[in-house]
Write a protein that holds these residues in place. Structure first.
Motif, mmCIF file in Angstrom:
data_model
loop_
_atom_site.group_PDB
_atom_site.id
_atom_site.type_symbol
_atom_site.label_atom_id
_atom_site.label_comp_id
_atom_site.label_asym_id
_atom_site.label_seq_id
_atom_site.Cartn_x
_atom_site.Cartn_y
_atom_site.Cartn_z
ATOM 1 N N GLY A 1 0.821 -1.209 0.000
ATOM 2 C CA GLY A 1 0.000 0.000 0.000
ATOM 3 C C GLY A 1 0.852 1.256 0.000
ATOM 4 O O GLY A 1 0.485 2.270 -0.598
ATOM 5 N N THR A 2 1.999 1.211 0.681
ATOM 6 C CA THR A 2 2.892 2.383 0.702
ATOM 7 C C THR A 2 3.360 2.713 -0.701
ATOM 8 O O THR A 2 3.363 3.881 -1.119
ATOM 9 N N THR A 3 3.762 1.678 -1.424
ATOM 10 C CA THR A 3 4.203 1.901 -2.805
ATOM 11 C C THR A 3 3.055 2.392 -3.665
ATOM 12 O O THR A 3 3.223 3.298 -4.495
ATOM 13 N N ALA A 4 1.870 1.806 -3.471
ATOM 14 C CA ALA A 4 0.703 2.216 -4.255
ATOM 15 C C ALA A 4 0.388 3.689 -4.038
ATOM 16 O O ALA A 4 0.038 4.418 -4.979
ATOM 17 N N ASP A 5 0.513 4.151 -2.784
ATOM 18 C CA ASP A 5 0.259 5.566 -2.498
ATOM 19 C C ASP A 5 1.285 6.463 -3.201
ATOM 20 O O ASP A 5 0.962 7.573 -3.647
ATOM 21 N N MET A 6 2.539 5.994 -3.297
ATOM 22 C CA MET A 6 3.612 6.815 -3.866
ATOM 23 C C MET A 6 3.528 6.906 -5.385
ATOM 24 O O MET A 6 3.912 7.924 -5.970
ATOM 25 N N ILE A 7 2.999 5.867 -6.036
ATOM 26 C CA ILE A 7 2.949 5.905 -7.501
ATOM 27 C C ILE A 7 1.689 6.572 -8.014
ATOM 28 O O ILE A 7 1.590 6.896 -9.203
ATOM 29 N N GLY A 8 0.696 6.777 -7.141
ATOM 30 C CA GLY A 8 -0.508 7.510 -7.524
ATOM 31 C C GLY A 8 -1.270 6.842 -8.640
ATOM 32 O O GLY A 8 -1.543 5.637 -8.608
ATOM 33 N N ASN A 9 -1.594 7.624 -9.656
ATOM 34 C CA ASN A 9 -2.409 7.127 -10.768
ATOM 35 C C ASN A 9 -1.577 6.786 -12.002
ATOM 36 O O ASN A 9 -2.103 6.725 -13.111
ATOM 37 N N ASP A 10 -0.281 6.587 -11.809
ATOM 38 C CA ASP A 10 0.582 6.297 -12.957
ATOM 39 C C ASP A 10 0.452 4.861 -13.441
ATOM 40 O O ASP A 10 0.924 4.533 -14.533
ATOM 41 N N PHE A 11 -0.153 3.998 -12.610
ATOM 42 C CA PHE A 11 -0.244 2.581 -12.960
ATOM 43 C C PHE A 11 -1.657 2.068 -12.689
ATOM 44 O O PHE A 11 -2.396 2.643 -11.885
ATOM 45 N N LYS A 12 -1.991 0.972 -13.341
ATOM 46 C CA LYS A 12 -3.255 0.276 -13.058
ATOM 47 C C LYS A 12 -2.963 -0.803 -12.019
ATOM 48 O O LYS A 12 -2.090 -1.658 -12.204
#
Length: 766
Positions: free
Chosen positions: A651-662
């Motif tokens: 989740g930490t990584t997901a928060d950092m990459i934002g909407n750049d990935f699906k």
């Protein structure tokens, strides 16, 4: 206790080494410059002389005093009077004209040598014998005899004009400084005879310490003097010999030349002496050599050898110059030469009395004597004090030490600026002393100390930093891409080599099923497969400037955000993971064609605080990262086995990459060793990836099913997961959560359950 970052320790060690060794380098450079100063090598001395001339030209002309004028044998005079030398009756007319106009002193920068009289008298004797032998009235021969007798009378005419002149006349002569200058050996009686003819013009007084060594004045071989009759008629005779430096430039006027046992003054000194009505004239010396020439109350300072450094007033024709033809013709205003010292000499280039001075290569000889005279009357001498050598040594040491103290402690750009300011400051100071205080200080050697010290220290810094570059490059060339190394080397301040806690992103990837493959194939085949696989994965890590930490078997550990510092390390890790997946799929297709297995891989990505640095012992140092965030990345990689996925991010990584990935949120888990639950996501692709209608429907159904699953609506969640499986029968997360719904239906987790699944399996701790 927080560790000191190795990059800082490295820079401090570099600075310490630079400061410590700069002392030795500075001392050696200063010693070398002092040695060159003591040796006085011609090339460096020539540069110093050029700097001195430049100071004259920058200062510009100075207005001379009104006491000196030049009567010039110029092109106009040559056109009127004919080729030089002229009839001495014309010179007599010049003396008469200057005397009538009130000139105070007449100084001749030309000679009337006895060799001319001897030749003419010998010719007269020969003509007389020819006339007597013929016993006839040979008119042409008698006319030639009459003309030569008249010419011989010219010497007496000039001597008479000088004798009756109210203005004292100072004749010029010159010294042969060696036998080679004469071209043959003179008999001692001849030398003595010549010296006797000018003995009345020697320095009458020489004040010297009897215990002191002989005066270091220039010593001449023999004088070339004027006709005895003309010399006897003149008030004095002074030499017009000048000396030039090694580059041919006349900067000094010798005021004292020794010939025999006596010391003789130049034309300029005797002209000033008569101008001042013949006060006491003496040479003064001290323990180190000659101090100067005393002319009444005027002390003309010289160097140890008795030379006056000329303070040139300007370029040629700075002094008032008058054509001799105009003076003889009486066309000049009356009183033009009243109370002046008039130097008679050649300014026409064709005659050859042209010298090179700091103001240019075409400078008439008479004007050099005019400058010397004006210096003596004005008293504005340029001084090269005896303490100047000690000051030069002090400047060499002081400037070198100052530069040696500053350069190692500042940046290269500031060091260059400081050295440039030091250079400019010293040069300007030397010019100011020259222009305002009339002190000529050495420039080349102190400036050479600045340049030498700067060059040596800069070279040492370059070599030291180049060694550091090689050390960094050697340490990280196996971990990071070549372009990252270049960035690290160009901007060391932005590179953190470890030893500190920072937020980074860790990626761990493991090949699935490789253990069984290695058991069935030879070591050579295993290594060949791994080599191909490693190469492609490493390329993708380096492509986004990631760091390859290590390979352990078929598992890879990569780090993003260190040592190359970047804020988007989480995004780079995800780009790298997707690229590795694409390369792996393509590679698998190729492998199948050649009989290799179709490989799969599991990848876990997590971002968080990690301790990064060099880890190991004195035997082996390894750059890497450690901590709970690294361990969590390992747990995520293992979770792929459960969810049958390929890439899981925290989740930490997901928060950092934002909407750049699906992303697809998979679950909430509590891994072994952590009390806090975390959201985990499946990394599907870049944000701009194209999804089919079935994929869109699958993601929407799974998201809705996950909501019902966490709300403990098992039947509804099961139905939605079943719909997902109808779209993709092998969807691992849907299969897993369908089974959990069945388990929880039989054994509910309780009212306080928040949807977290506790994974009690361990991962590879890092």
């Amino acid at each position: 206790m927080k560790l000191q970052p190795p990059w800082l320790a490295s820079r401090l060690a570099l600075l310490k080494s630079l400061v410590f060794n700069s002392v030795a380098i500075t001392a050696a450079t200063i010693a070398a410059v002092i040695a060159l100063f003591a040796l006085a090598l011609s090339p460096l001395e020539g540069i110093e002389l050029n700097w001195l001339d430049l100071r004259f030209r920058i200062r510009g002309p100075l207005a001379p005093g009104p006491q000196v004028a030049i009567a010039a044998i110029d092109e106009k005079s040559l056109a009127a009077e004919g080729r030089w030398p002229w009839s001495r009756s014309r010179i007599a007319a010049l003396v008469d004209a200057l005397s009538r106009d009130g000139a105070k002193v007449i100084g001749f920068d030309v000679m009337f040598s006895e060799s001319e009289e001897d030749a003419r008298l010998a010719l007269i004797d020969e003509l007389e014998r020819a006339v007597e032998a013929q016993k006839t009235d040979n008119a042409p021969l008698k006319n030639l005899l009459r003309e030569n007798r008249t010419a011989a009378d010219q010497d007496r005419i000039l001597a008479s004009a000088i004798e009756r002149s109210k203005t004292p006349v100072v004749l010029g002569y010159f010294f042969h400084m060696s036998e080679r200058d004469v071209g043959f050996r003179l008999d001692p009686p001849e030398i003595e005879h010549r010296l006797e003819s000018i003995a009345g013009s020697k320095y009458p007084l020489v004040f010297r310490d009897p215990q002191a060594p002989p005066l270091p004045a220039a010593r001449a071989y023999a004088p070339q003097v004027n006709l005895p009759s003309i010399t006897a008629a003149a008030a004095s005779s002074g030499y017009f010999s000048v000396t030039s430096d090694s580059d041919g430039v006349v900067r000094w006027m010798p005021l004292i030349i020794q010939a025999g046992e006596d010391f003789f003054p130049p034309l300029s000194v005797l002209s000033v002496w008569h101008y001042l009505d013949k006060p006491q004239l003496a040479v003064r010396s001290g323990p180190y050599g000659i101090d100067g020439v005393q002319i009444g109350e005027h002390l003309v300072p010289t160097d140890e050898a008795g030379r006056l450094f000329l303070n040139y007033r300007g370029p040629a024709r700075t002094f008032p110059t008058y054509s001799i033809s105009d003076i003889i013709a009486g066309t000049l205003p009356p009183g033009t030469f009243k109370d002046k010292i008039v130097i008679v000499g050649a300014t026409a280039i064709g005659i050859g009395d042209i010298r090179t001075t700091p103001f240019g290569p075409v400078f008439p000889g008479p004007e050099i004597h005019a400058n010397a005279i004006d210096n003596m009357l004005a008293g504005d001498f340029i001084d090269k004090p005896r303490w100047s050598k000690a000051f030069d040594v002090f400047a060499i040491v002081g400037l070198g030490v100052l530069l040696g103290l500053v350069l190692p402690r500042v940046s290269a750009m500031f060091g260059l600026l400081f050295a440039g300011l030091l250079f400019a400051g010293y040069v300007f100071g030397a010019y100011w002393l020259f222009a305002q205080a009339r002190i000529a200080m050495n420039v080349v050697y102190p400036v050479f100390a600045i340049g030498g010290t700067y060059t040596m220290l800069t070279l040492y810094r370059y070599l030291l930093e180049e060694r550091e570059r090689r050390r960094i490059k050697g340490a990280f060339q196996s971990y990071v891409a070549p372009d990252v190394i270049e960035i690290m080397l160009k901007d060391p301040a932005g590179v953190h080599l470890g030893g500190e806690e920072r937020v980074l992103t860790a990626l761990l990837s493991d090949m699935e099923g490789f253990t069984s493959y290695s058991e069935k194939h030879t070591p050579h085949q295993v290594i060949e497969v791994l080599s191909d696989y490693y190469a492609q994965r490493t390329d993708e890590v380096f492509a986004v400037q990631g760091t390859l930490v290590e390979y352990v078997g078929d598992e890879m550990f990569a780090l993003y955000g260190a040592p190359f510092n970047c804020d988007d390390h989480a995004r780079r890790a995800c780009v790298s993971a997707l690229a590795m997946r694409a390369r792996r799929h393509a590679l698998s297709e190729e492998w199948v064609k050649i009989g290799r297995p179709r490989m799969k891989a599991r990848t876990g990505i997590n971002s968080g605080n990690m301790l990064v640095g060099n880890v190991g012992s004195k035997y082996r140092v390894h750059y890497g990262a450690m901590g709970d965030s690294v361990n969590l990345a390992s747990r995520l990689e293992q979770l792929n086995k459960i969810y049958k996925t390929e890439i899981i991010v925290s989740g930490t990584t997901a928060d950092m990459i934002g909407n750049d990935f699906k992303l697809r949120e998979l679950d909430m888990v509590r891994v072994k060793g952590r009390e806090q639950a975390l959201h985990i996501y499946e990394l599907l692709g870049m944000a701009d990836m194209t999804l089919t209608d079935e994929q869109k429907e699958l993601l929407a159904l799974y998201e809705a099913a996950l909501v019902d699953y966490r709300a403990q609506r098992w039947d509804k969640a099961t139905e939605l997961f079943a719909q997902c499986l109808r779209i993709r029968p092998d969807d691992g997360p849907s299969i897993l959560l369908t089974k959990r719904c069945a388990d929880y239906r039989l054994k509910p987790p309780g009212d306080n359950w928040d949807g977290t699944f506790a994974d009690r399996r361990g991962g590879h701790a890092k």
